[in-house]
Write a protein that holds these residues in place. Structure first.
Motif, PDB file in Angstrom:
ATOM      1  N   LYS A  47       7.629   0.715 -11.337  1.00  0.00           N
ATOM      2  CA  LYS A  47       8.158   1.088 -10.275  1.00  0.00           C
ATOM      3  C   LYS A  47       7.434   1.992  -9.181  1.00  0.00           C
ATOM      4  O   LYS A  47       7.822   2.344  -8.251  1.00  0.00           O
ATOM      5  CB  LYS A  47       9.575   1.744 -10.634  1.00  0.00           C
ATOM      6  N   LYS A  48       6.608   2.661  -9.901  1.00  0.00           N
ATOM      7  CA  LYS A  48       5.937   3.913  -9.182  1.00  0.00           C
ATOM      8  C   LYS A  48       5.217   3.135  -7.835  1.00  0.00           C
ATOM      9  O   LYS A  48       4.980   1.977  -7.685  1.00  0.00           O
ATOM     10  CB  LYS A  48       4.609   4.437 -10.016  1.00  0.00           C
ATOM     11  N   VAL A  49       5.043   4.021  -6.693  1.00  0.00           N
ATOM     12  CA  VAL A  49       4.665   3.591  -5.404  1.00  0.00           C
ATOM     13  C   VAL A  49       3.321   3.865  -5.224  1.00  0.00           C
ATOM     14  O   VAL A  49       2.685   3.929  -4.079  1.00  0.00           O
ATOM     15  CB  VAL A  49       5.600   4.032  -4.452  1.00  0.00           C
ATOM     16  N   THR A  50       2.491   4.290  -6.097  1.00  0.00           N
ATOM     17  CA  THR A  50       1.006   4.671  -5.876  1.00  0.00           C
ATOM     18  C   THR A  50       0.091   3.949  -6.748  1.00  0.00           C
ATOM     19  O   THR A  50       0.652   3.237  -7.546  1.00  0.00           O
ATOM     20  CB  THR A  50       0.695   6.373  -5.920  1.00  0.00           C
ATOM     21  N   ARG A  51      -1.366   4.118  -6.313  1.00  0.00           N
ATOM     22  CA  ARG A  51      -2.181   3.602  -7.310  1.00  0.00           C
ATOM     23  C   ARG A  51      -2.803   4.620  -8.579  1.00  0.00           C
ATOM     24  O   ARG A  51      -3.642   4.258  -9.197  1.00  0.00           O
ATOM     25  CB  ARG A  51      -3.385   3.158  -6.502  1.00  0.00           C
ATOM     26  N   ASP A  52      -2.273   5.659  -8.219  1.00  0.00           N
ATOM     27  CA  ASP A  52      -2.785   6.720  -9.230  1.00  0.00           C
ATOM     28  C   ASP A  52      -1.693   7.494  -9.960  1.00  0.00           C
ATOM     29  O   ASP A  52      -0.467   7.041  -9.847  1.00  0.00           O
ATOM     30  CB  ASP A  52      -3.695   7.878  -8.331  1.00  0.00           C
ATOM     31  N   PHE A  90      -1.080   6.916 -13.267  1.00  0.00           N
ATOM     32  CA  PHE A  90      -0.799   5.995 -14.449  1.00  0.00           C
ATOM     33  C   PHE A  90      -1.192   6.616 -15.636  1.00  0.00           C
ATOM     34  O   PHE A  90      -1.149   5.887 -16.685  1.00  0.00           O
ATOM     35  CB  PHE A  90      -1.189   4.529 -13.955  1.00  0.00           C
ATOM     36  N   GLU A 109      -1.867  -5.578 -12.004  1.00  0.00           N
ATOM     37  CA  GLU A 109      -3.017  -4.701 -11.626  1.00  0.00           C
ATOM     38  C   GLU A 109      -3.114  -3.288 -12.005  1.00  0.00           C
ATOM     39  O   GLU A 109      -4.065  -2.507 -12.310  1.00  0.00           O
ATOM     40  CB  GLU A 109      -3.405  -4.744 -10.109  1.00  0.00           C
ATOM     41  N   HIS A 110      -1.858  -2.918 -12.384  1.00  0.00           N
ATOM     42  CA  HIS A 110      -1.410  -1.577 -12.927  1.00  0.00           C
ATOM     43  C   HIS A 110      -2.387  -1.163 -14.086  1.00  0.00           C
ATOM     44  O   HIS A 110      -2.612  -0.228 -14.679  1.00  0.00           O
ATOM     45  CB  HIS A 110       0.090  -1.071 -13.122  1.00  0.00           C
ATOM     46  N   TRP A 147      -5.439  -0.047 -13.347  1.00  0.00           N
ATOM     47  CA  TRP A 147      -5.326   1.369 -12.594  1.00  0.00           C
ATOM     48  C   TRP A 147      -5.045   2.480 -13.683  1.00  0.00           C
ATOM     49  O   TRP A 147      -5.880   3.457 -13.456  1.00  0.00           O
ATOM     50  CB  TRP A 147      -4.293   1.439 -11.488  1.00  0.00           C
ATOM     51  N   ASP A 162     -15.683  -3.465  -2.452  1.00  0.00           N
ATOM     52  CA  ASP A 162     -14.382  -4.348  -2.821  1.00  0.00           C
ATOM     53  C   ASP A 162     -14.135  -5.143  -1.753  1.00  0.00           C
ATOM     54  O   ASP A 162     -15.042  -5.369  -0.706  1.00  0.00           O
ATOM     55  CB  ASP A 162     -13.145  -3.198  -2.843  1.00  0.00           C
ATOM     56  N   PRO A 168       3.655   0.086  -0.878  1.00  0.00           N
ATOM     57  CA  PRO A 168       3.286   1.303  -0.909  1.00  0.00           C
ATOM     58  C   PRO A 168       1.813   1.260  -1.903  1.00  0.00           C
ATOM     59  O   PRO A 168       1.314   2.135  -1.110  1.00  0.00           O
ATOM     60  CB  PRO A 168       4.366   1.955  -2.117  1.00  0.00           C
ATOM     61  N   GLN A 169       1.492   0.456  -2.613  1.00  0.00           N
ATOM     62  CA  GLN A 169       0.084   0.590  -3.053  1.00  0.00           C
ATOM     63  C   GLN A 169      -0.896   0.185  -2.125  1.00  0.00           C
ATOM     64  O   GLN A 169      -2.090   0.617  -2.412  1.00  0.00           O
ATOM     65  CB  GLN A 169       0.033  -0.449  -4.330  1.00  0.00           C
ATOM     66  N   ASP A 183      -1.642   2.997  -0.192  1.00  0.00           N
ATOM     67  CA  ASP A 183      -2.307   3.957  -1.054  1.00  0.00           C
ATOM     68  C   ASP A 183      -3.632   3.732  -1.109  1.00  0.00           C
ATOM     69  O   ASP A 183      -4.398   4.814  -0.939  1.00  0.00           O
ATOM     70  CB  ASP A 183      -1.553   4.190  -2.413  1.00  0.00           C
ATOM     71  N   GLN A 196      -6.726   6.285  -0.181  1.00  0.00           N
ATOM     72  CA  GLN A 196      -7.928   6.499  -0.850  1.00  0.00           C
ATOM     73  C   GLN A 196      -9.047   6.302  -0.421  1.00  0.00           C
ATOM     74  O   GLN A 196     -10.298   6.912  -0.652  1.00  0.00           O
ATOM     75  CB  GLN A 196      -7.636   5.682  -2.329  1.00  0.00           C
ATOM     76  N   VAL A 238      14.989   5.113  -7.516  1.00  0.00           N
ATOM     77  CA  VAL A 238      13.886   4.130  -7.671  1.00  0.00           C
ATOM     78  C   VAL A 238      14.161   3.574  -6.121  1.00  0.00           C
ATOM     79  O   VAL A 238      13.214   3.415  -5.170  1.00  0.00           O
ATOM     80  CB  VAL A 238      13.894   2.996  -8.468  1.00  0.00           C
TER      81      VAL A 238
END
Ligand code: SF4
Lengths: 197, 476
Positions: free
Chosen positions: A31-36, A38, A78-79, A82, A168, B38-39, B42, B46, B78
């Motif tokens: 549910k997190k909204v960032t890529r960092d 984790f 993909e998490h 990460w 990438d 969101p990602q 992000d 980055q 959420v």
């Protein structure tokens, strides 16, 4: 993406097979909204046990995960990649990876190295005996080196080139900047825009 | 050799083609919403990358938005965090956003066409599988994953391998009371949920040409439920008439140039498809699903199938599991299935034409006792239009709940959900286990069937209403 040429670091031997992505990063983290951020979710269930290898003081700062066979099975998230990267792992060694996980890892610059099971176990033995022992993963020479162990590994040319250059998908596309700009220049004026020009 | 519609649009967007590499395609329109972006933002942050073409990008809020009390803070943390993140990202990068409360807010696939941003011959992408909706305009439109969202934000292109093409030719006339939704459900039941895999579908034939834009969007919307990458319909006078005068439609000389181009967007007579399916429109009737995937459907007049009747072992097993989950008996008439909830809305059937059709049926009638009917316009504009036509009053007088725009019970990310074991007739596109709420049971239907079902309390078509339910004359 960070380029990967060669990396030397201490290891975490993870003697478990079939570690699935749910164990690597449980679903509620998605549910997190960032890529960092984790890193705390990595192997969350196992880390509740103070004796779990990642919790041991001598493993702090280790950057090479030496895992059992069939690492990264299960969902395509993909998490999982990460989480490993956020925690500080630069490379994962195993005798077998799940396909999607492997694809995701190489896309994100986490080098997954396939070695035969005997060599993987030799690396795990070494690291268990001496937690300070360092393992070098050399992508240029396609070689893994540690005290008393030298093993070569395979990686397809395209993935290797991308990792060595830190490319990438987006940077690869942006190498064709000229083509994109040329295409944009000849787009018809009747095509809609979302913003006033 | 001639080319298909899909091939023409594809070729017109190739930025770079090289041996052994996927084509690099230019993207004309990128739609964003709060769940899958969101990602991607992000990742841009980055890497210090900007959005390459803000003028080809637009965002709205739909999946998490509440449909009541939209002026109050969102209760679920959420959902709130996802919406706030989208707002922050759009502000930071300069993306045009239509947030909750804005007149252009709504389900992303309703918003694009209604603004006139979706036009023939375009490439349209969004981090959402039902992006195929936009193919109704003769656009090549498909859903993408979050890494691809980031790729498009950064480069306005996507490297892609060209899918094969399949013609779905529907000839003849749809009988009275048979809608686009019935047609697409019948197509999916025929080719299966994997039947379109690897293909771009092109719907064509006399029955398709007669459909309105709304109906064409319903069809293309569900292409993904047949496993297809995209669905398309060649643009024609119906398409041009729909677009003319919309906020982002071309004007003056641009309009003429655009129409001249759009008219070339037809599959050539000598073009070859990789596969073709032919459907006889006249043989169709209202269609509903009984199972837990959109391919498990049957005519409303039929019975719940007996799993033992399937030759294929995996289909038999799937049917057994579906009946168990759905709480149905083999052989039970579909019309005997009682529902607790009726949902009219979603990017499949949440447009004005759908609301009009449902309203015409419930007008002067009452929603059956014990049935909850939820009407959720696909966008705030659709909602306003409906109010200006008095449809909201019709629904409310019939005992239905009239709500604000959003995805709502299509996937139950907001509070609009089925309780465990509850059964719905829903105009949305997915009847997967738990899609509308944990343990919820979904029957996919057209707006007309939904409305008739609401009145009678069991799966039904408007034709069932004639003597069973008489309307209260106006003013009584
Ligand atoms: S209405 Fe349903 S299918 Fe359409 S975008 Fe929203 S959740 Fe997806």
């Amino acid at each position: 993406m960070e380029a990967f040429t060669t990396h030397t670091g201490r290891a975490v031997p993870l003697r478990r097979s079939n570690v699935d992505t749910d164990q690597i990063i449980p679903a509620h983290w998605l549910k997190k909204v960032t890529r960092d951020g984790f890193e705390d979710g990595l192997f969350e269930a196992w880390r509740k046990d103070a004796e779990f290898i990642l919790n041991r003081p001598e493993r702090q700062g280790a950057s090479v995960l030496v895992a059992g066979p069939d690492f990264g099975t299960g969902s395509s998230r993909e998490h999982a990649v990460w989480a490993l990267q956020n925690y500080g792992f630069k490379t994962v060694i195993s005798s077998r990876f799940a396909d999607i996980f492997r694809g995701n890892s190489l896309k994100n610059g986490l080098l997954t190295v396939v070695l035969d099971q005997k060599t993987v176990e030799a690396l795990q033995d070494l690291s268990e005996k001496d937690p300070q022992a360092e393992i070098t993963v050399d992508l240029e020479a396609r070689e893994v080196r540690a005290e008393g162990i030298t093993a070569s590994f395979e990686l397809d040319e395209n993935s290797r080139w991308r990792l060595l250059n830190g490319l990438d998908d987006i940077s690869i596309t942006l190498r064709n900047e000229g083509d994109i700009a040329a295409y944009e220049a000849k787009r018809p004026s009747y095509k809609p825009r979302t913003l006033p020009v | 050799m001639g080319r298909t519609l899909a091939e023409k649009v594809w070729d017109d967007h190739v930025v770079r083609r090289a041996e052994g590499e996927p084509d690099l395609l230019f993207i004309d329109l990128h739609l964003l919403h709060e769940v899958t972006s969101p990602q991607a933002f992000d990742g841009l942050r980055q890497n210090g990358r900007p959005v390459r073409r803000l003028d080809l990008t637009i965002a709205t809020e739909d999946h998490n938005t509440p449909t009541i009390d939209i002026d109050k803070p969102i209760a679920d943390p959420v959902s709130r965090a996802q919406l706030e993140t989208l707002r922050k990202n759009c502000a930071e990068f300069g993306v045009r956003l239509h947030p909750l409360g804005d007149v252009e807010q709504g389900v992303v696939h309703v918003v694009g066409p209604q603004l006139g941003l979706t036009q023939p011959g375009m490439t349209v992408v969004c981090g959402d599988s039902h992006t195929s909706t936009h193919g109704a305009f003769g656009a090549l439109a498909f859903g993408i994953g979050t890494s691809q969202v980031e790729h498009v934000l950064a480069t306005q292109t996507l490297p892609l391998a060209r899918p094969k093409t399949m013609a779905i030719t529907v000839e003849g006339e749809l009988p009275d009371g048979v809608t686009a939704k019935d047609l697409i459900l019948a197509i999916i039941a025929r080719i299966g949920t994997g039947g379109g895999q690897g293909y771009i579908l092109e719907y064509r034939g006399s029955a398709i040409e007669k459909l309105s834009m709304e109906a064409r969007m319903t069809i293309c919307n569900m292409s993904i439920e047949a496993g297809a990458r995209a669905g398309m319909i060649a643009p024609d006078e119906t398409t041009f008439a729909y677009l003319e005068g919309r906020a982002h439609a071309p004007e003056g000389e641009d309009w003429d140039a655009a129409v001249a181009y759009w008219k070339t967007l037809r599959t050539d007579d000598d073009a070859e498809f990789d596969a073709e399916v032919v459907i006889d429109a006249a043989a169709l009737s209202p269609f509903v699903t009984w199972g837990t995937n959109p391919g498990q459907g049957a005519p409303l007049s039929a019975h719940v199938p007996d799993p033992a009747s399937y030759e294929d072992a995996s289909e038999r097993l799937a049917a057994e599991k579906a009946l168990e989950y759905m709480g149905l008996e083999a052989g039970q008439p579909l019309r005997s299935i009682n529902v607790d909830t009726v949902f009219v809305g979603s990017c499949t059937n949440g447009r004005i034409e759908d609301l009009r059709a449902a309203a015409a049926i419930v007008e002067g009638r009452k929603v059956a006792d014990g049935v909850r009917m939820l009407v959720v316009p696909g966008s705030a504009r659709v909602g306003l239009q409906a109010v200006s036509e008095g449809l909201d009053v019709v629904f409310k007088e019939a005992g239905a709940e009239w709500r604000h725009a959003g995805c709502s019970m299509c996937l139950g990310m907001n509070p609009d959900q089925l309780a465990p074991g509850e059964r719905s007739a829903s105009t949305s596109n997915r009847n997967f286990e738990g899609r509308q709420g944990k343990g919820g049971r979904t029957h996919l239907v057209s707006p007309q069937v939904a409305a008739a079902t609401a009145v009678l309390g069991h799966l039904a078509s408007p034709a069932d209403l004639s003597d069973a339910e008489t309307r209260t004359p106006a003013g009584v």
